[in-house]
Scaffold this motif. Structure first.
Motif, PDB file in Angstrom:
ATOM      1  N   TRP A  36     -10.124 -40.720 -34.215  1.00 23.96           N
ATOM      2  CA  TRP A  36     -10.807 -41.847 -33.573  1.00 23.96           C
ATOM      3  C   TRP A  36     -12.254 -41.489 -33.272  1.00 23.96           C
ATOM      4  CZ3 TRP A  36      -8.339 -46.484 -32.802  1.00 23.96           C
ATOM      5  CH2 TRP A  36      -6.954 -46.486 -32.980  1.00 23.96           C
ATOM      6  N   PHE A  37     -13.106 -42.467 -33.488  1.00 24.26           N
ATOM      7  CA  PHE A  37     -14.506 -42.389 -33.108  1.00 24.26           C
ATOM      8  C   PHE A  37     -14.796 -43.592 -32.222  1.00 24.26           C
ATOM      9  CE2 PHE A  37     -16.504 -39.229 -36.058  1.00 24.26           C
ATOM     10  CZ  PHE A  37     -15.367 -38.888 -36.758  1.00 24.26           C
ATOM     11  N   ARG A  38     -15.951 -43.575 -31.563  1.00 21.57           N
ATOM     12  CA  ARG A  38     -16.349 -44.735 -30.771  1.00 21.57           C
ATOM     13  C   ARG A  38     -17.858 -44.915 -30.831  1.00 21.57           C
ATOM     14  NH1 ARG A  38     -14.988 -42.411 -24.659  1.00 21.57           N
ATOM     15  NH2 ARG A  38     -16.763 -40.962 -24.502  1.00 21.57           N
ATOM     16  N   GLN A  39     -18.266 -46.147 -30.598  1.00 18.31           N
ATOM     17  CA  GLN A  39     -19.689 -46.457 -30.585  1.00 18.31           C
ATOM     18  C   GLN A  39     -19.979 -47.413 -29.443  1.00 18.31           C
ATOM     19  OE1 GLN A  39     -21.287 -47.976 -34.281  1.00 18.31           O
ATOM     20  NE2 GLN A  39     -23.356 -47.366 -33.704  1.00 18.31           N
ATOM     21  N   ALA A  40     -20.782 -46.953 -28.509  1.00 23.62           N
ATOM     22  CA  ALA A  40     -21.207 -47.773 -27.383  1.00 23.62           C
ATOM     23  C   ALA A  40     -22.499 -48.490 -27.763  1.00 23.62           C
ATOM     24  CB  ALA A  40     -21.421 -46.901 -26.159  1.00 23.62           C
ATOM     25  N   PRO A  41     -22.806 -49.594 -27.089  1.00 30.92           N
ATOM     26  CA  PRO A  41     -24.034 -50.337 -27.403  1.00 30.92           C
ATOM     27  C   PRO A  41     -25.273 -49.454 -27.317  1.00 30.92           C
ATOM     28  CG  PRO A  41     -22.628 -51.632 -25.963  1.00 30.92           C
ATOM     29  CD  PRO A  41     -22.003 -50.267 -26.050  1.00 30.92           C
ATOM     30  N   VAL A  48     -14.264 -38.827 -31.113  1.00 37.56           N
ATOM     31  CA  VAL A  48     -13.467 -38.841 -29.892  1.00 37.56           C
ATOM     32  C   VAL A  48     -12.291 -37.867 -29.987  1.00 37.56           C
ATOM     33  CG1 VAL A  48     -11.984 -40.246 -28.388  1.00 37.56           C
ATOM     34  CG2 VAL A  48     -14.067 -41.232 -29.375  1.00 37.56           C
ATOM     35  N   ALA A  49     -11.482 -38.014 -31.033  1.00 43.59           N
ATOM     36  CA  ALA A  49     -10.294 -37.167 -31.171  1.00 43.59           C
ATOM     37  C   ALA A  49      -9.876 -37.111 -32.628  1.00 43.59           C
ATOM     38  CB  ALA A  49      -9.149 -37.698 -30.322  1.00 43.59           C
ATOM     39  N   GLY A  50      -9.295 -35.991 -33.025  1.00 42.31           N
ATOM     40  CA  GLY A  50      -8.816 -35.828 -34.387  1.00 42.31           C
ATOM     41  C   GLY A  50      -7.480 -35.114 -34.401  1.00 42.31           C
TER      42      GLY A  50
END
Length: 123
Positions: A36-41, A48-50
């Motif tokens: 999982w990855f994430r992108q904030a504004p 994030v986690a693998g």
């Protein structure tokens, strides 16, 4: 055609929990790392986690370690991210990723990607 479909995002108060799921289809994923990855504004997409192809190795960003847990079910081609003790700074669009190379890891960025699911944590 490879498809990664995320679900489970939503709005939660600080301190709460959410469980994200990703269903993968279109090829065999059991030999590929997922995560999982994430992108904030206004920010770049971040790891994030693998989890390794076997599920035996996991890795986390320092900001989520101890609060988030990643797991996978190769029989169902799914990967899950359990998020506890959520903070407002966890607010972002969360993307499921699957490494394109056999036994590869998602941290390299050479991944197939889902469309993303919004997670919003209110203070």
């Amino acid at each position: 055609q490879v498809q990664l479909v995320e679900s489970g995002g939503g709005l939660v108060q600080a301190g709460g929990s959410l469980r994200l799921s990703c269903a993968a289809s279109g090829r065999t994923f059991s030999l590929n790392g997922m995560g999982w990855f994430r992108q904030a504004p206004g920010k770049e997409r971040e790891f994030v986690a693998g989890i390794s192809w076997s599920g035996g190795t996991t890795s986390y960003a320092a900001s989520v370690r101890g609060r988030f847990t990643i797991s996978r079910d190769n029989a169902k081609n799914t990967v899950t991210l359990q998020m506890n003790s959520l903070k407002p700074e966890d607010t972002a669009v969360y993307y499921c990723a699957a490494a394109k190379s056999a036994r590869g890891v998602v941290q390299t960025g050479n991944n197939d990607w889902g469309q993303g699911t919004q997670v919003t944590v209110s203070s």
